[in-house]
Design a protein around this motif. Structure first.
Motif, PDB file in Angstrom:
ATOM      1  N   UNK A 278      -5.779   2.564   6.094  1.00 56.97           N
ATOM      2  CA  UNK A 278      -4.616   3.140   5.434  1.00 56.97           C
ATOM      3  C   UNK A 278      -4.979   4.472   4.759  1.00 56.97           C
ATOM      4  N   UNK A 279      -4.123   5.491   4.867  1.00 58.75           N
ATOM      5  CA  UNK A 279      -4.427   6.805   4.298  1.00 58.75           C
ATOM      6  C   UNK A 279      -4.721   6.804   2.798  1.00 58.75           C
ATOM      7  N   UNK A 280      -4.109   5.881   2.031  1.00 59.12           N
ATOM      8  CA  UNK A 280      -4.340   5.886   0.587  1.00 59.12           C
ATOM      9  C   UNK A 280      -5.808   5.683   0.242  1.00 59.12           C
ATOM     10  N   UNK A 281      -6.573   5.061   1.151  1.00 54.00           N
ATOM     11  CA  UNK A 281      -7.999   4.828   0.908  1.00 54.00           C
ATOM     12  C   UNK A 281      -8.709   6.155   0.674  1.00 54.00           C
ATOM     13  N   UNK A 282      -8.443   7.146   1.527  1.00 50.25           N
ATOM     14  CA  UNK A 282      -9.096   8.454   1.394  1.00 50.25           C
ATOM     15  C   UNK A 282      -8.605   9.195   0.153  1.00 50.25           C
ATOM     16  N   UNK A 283      -7.326   9.045  -0.154  1.00 47.08           N
ATOM     17  CA  UNK A 283      -6.779   9.698  -1.348  1.00 47.08           C
ATOM     18  C   UNK A 283      -7.466   9.182  -2.610  1.00 47.08           C
ATOM     19  N   UNK A 284      -7.581   7.876  -2.739  1.00 42.05           N
ATOM     20  CA  UNK A 284      -8.177   7.284  -3.942  1.00 42.05           C
ATOM     21  C   UNK A 284      -9.670   7.576  -4.042  1.00 42.05           C
ATOM     22  N   UNK A 285     -10.360   7.582  -2.908  1.00 43.12           N
ATOM     23  CA  UNK A 285     -11.781   7.938  -2.928  1.00 43.12           C
ATOM     24  C   UNK A 285     -11.956   9.382  -3.381  1.00 43.12           C
ATOM     25  N   UNK A 286     -11.090  10.259  -2.889  1.00 34.39           N
ATOM     26  CA  UNK A 286     -11.142  11.663  -3.292  1.00 34.39           C
ATOM     27  C   UNK A 286     -10.924  11.807  -4.793  1.00 34.39           C
ATOM     28  N   UNK A 287      -9.912  11.137  -5.310  1.00 35.58           N
ATOM     29  CA  UNK A 287      -9.623  11.218  -6.742  1.00 35.58           C
ATOM     30  C   UNK A 287     -10.776  10.680  -7.577  1.00 35.58           C
ATOM     31  N   UNK A 288     -11.412   9.607  -7.114  1.00 33.39           N
ATOM     32  CA  UNK A 288     -12.464   8.946  -7.887  1.00 33.39           C
ATOM     33  C   UNK A 288     -13.774   9.716  -7.886  1.00 33.39           C
ATOM     34  N   UNK A 289     -14.174  10.238  -6.734  1.00 30.62           N
ATOM     35  CA  UNK A 289     -15.521  10.791  -6.608  1.00 30.62           C
ATOM     36  C   UNK A 289     -15.607  12.311  -6.536  1.00 30.62           C
ATOM     37  N   UNK A 290     -14.546  12.977  -6.135  1.00 29.36           N
ATOM     38  CA  UNK A 290     -14.645  14.425  -5.935  1.00 29.36           C
ATOM     39  C   UNK A 290     -13.787  15.207  -6.919  1.00 29.36           C
ATOM     40  N   UNK A 291     -12.547  14.785  -7.119  1.00 31.35           N
ATOM     41  CA  UNK A 291     -11.667  15.549  -8.005  1.00 31.35           C
ATOM     42  C   UNK A 291     -11.959  15.296  -9.480  1.00 31.35           C
ATOM     43  N   UNK A 292     -12.598  14.179  -9.783  1.00 31.90           N
ATOM     44  CA  UNK A 292     -13.031  13.908 -11.157  1.00 31.90           C
ATOM     45  C   UNK A 292     -14.307  14.718 -11.405  1.00 31.90           C
ATOM     46  N   UNK A 293     -14.203  15.728 -12.267  1.00 29.53           N
ATOM     47  CA  UNK A 293     -15.308  16.662 -12.463  1.00 29.53           C
ATOM     48  C   UNK A 293     -16.576  15.984 -12.972  1.00 29.53           C
ATOM     49  N   UNK A 294     -16.426  15.095 -13.932  1.00 25.19           N
ATOM     50  CA  UNK A 294     -17.601  14.420 -14.491  1.00 25.19           C
ATOM     51  C   UNK A 294     -18.302  13.577 -13.434  1.00 25.19           C
ATOM     52  N   UNK A 295     -17.529  12.852 -12.633  1.00 26.11           N
ATOM     53  CA  UNK A 295     -18.116  12.027 -11.582  1.00 26.11           C
ATOM     54  C   UNK A 295     -18.774  12.896 -10.526  1.00 26.11           C
ATOM     55  N   UNK A 296     -18.105  13.971 -10.141  1.00 28.97           N
ATOM     56  CA  UNK A 296     -18.661  14.868  -9.125  1.00 28.97           C
ATOM     57  C   UNK A 296     -20.010  15.425  -9.572  1.00 28.97           C
ATOM     58  N   UNK A 297     -20.111  15.791 -10.842  1.00 34.08           N
ATOM     59  CA  UNK A 297     -21.364  16.331 -11.362  1.00 34.08           C
ATOM     60  C   UNK A 297     -22.461  15.270 -11.411  1.00 34.08           C
ATOM     61  N   UNK A 298     -22.089  14.027 -11.728  1.00 37.57           N
ATOM     62  CA  UNK A 298     -23.078  12.945 -11.740  1.00 37.57           C
ATOM     63  C   UNK A 298     -23.644  12.723 -10.351  1.00 37.57           C
ATOM     64  N   UNK A 299     -22.764  12.673  -9.355  1.00 44.66           N
ATOM     65  CA  UNK A 299     -23.215  12.464  -7.981  1.00 44.66           C
ATOM     66  C   UNK A 299     -24.120  13.605  -7.519  1.00 44.66           C
ATOM     67  N   UNK A 300     -23.700  14.835  -7.810  1.00 42.46           N
ATOM     68  CA  UNK A 300     -24.468  15.998  -7.383  1.00 42.46           C
ATOM     69  C   UNK A 300     -25.827  16.048  -8.069  1.00 42.46           C
TER      70      UNK A 300
END
Length: 199
Positions: free
Chosen positions: A122-144
């Protein structure tokens, strides 16, 4: 002597009504390792080609109680909610540092593998993953910080999923995702040592 029997295989596959995989370990789901989409997804794709129409894929979950059979899309949705989008799961992954980020990225890659082989994500899977891991600045910085290569691949997978029409983010989300991916790439290459804010 072994010989290719393409017509015979196609004839057999044309009679297949569905593809099925049994899960018997709580440690491994269909998005955990590539073995599942590579084999079951590949079989599903071959059946689709032989029959000329979609063939359903079902997952038998025998990990607790009497067991339950779900459609592939239901199983992917369940694993996405209980693992990839679940703070208890991803925080435990991040405690493993470099390897934890790699595991998160592997789930995203394997999810995309199911889209490629079955089209049943389902397309919402990619949307929610994007919001959780990439668009959230703090999370994106932690991963990087923990694993820049895997975090860059995660962004690349989400953009590739859009390019393959597995999901259709709105223009603002797509632009933010691309900018976030570029920021991670810059960080990986040492161009932007400080975190880059994505408006």
């Amino acid at each position: 002597m072994p010989a290719k029997q393409g017509e015979l295989l196609g004839s057999i596959l044309s009679e297949v009504d569905l593809a099925y995989q049994n899960l018997d370990s709580v440690e491994l789901g269909v998005t955990t390792i590539d073995h599942y989409f590579d084999t079951l997804g590949g079989i599903g794709r071959a059946v689709h080609r032989a029959r000329g129409k979609e063939s359903p894929v079902y997952i038998g979950d025998q990990t607790s109680g009497e067991g339950k059979v779900r459609s592939l899309s239901e199983q992917v949705a369940l694993e996405t909610r209980t693992r990839v989008l679940n703070p208890r799961w991803y925080e435990s992954m991040l405690r493993h540092g470099h390897e934890g980020v790699r595991n998160i990225e592997a789930h995203v890659t394997n999810t995309m593998g199911w889209s490629a082989t079955t089209g049943q994500v389902d397309p919402w899977v990619y949307q929610k993953i994007t919001e959780t891991y990439v668009l959230d600045e703090a999370m994106r910085d932690r991963l990087a910080e923990l694993n820049p290569k895997a975090s860059a691949r995660l962004s690349e997978r989400l953009i590739e999923a859009h390019e393959r029409s597995y999901w259709r983010p709105d223009a603002a989300t797509l632009e933010a995702l691309k900018r976030a991916g570029e920021a991670i790439e810059d960080r990986l290459e040492g161009i932007a040592p400080a975190p880059v804010k994505i408006a």
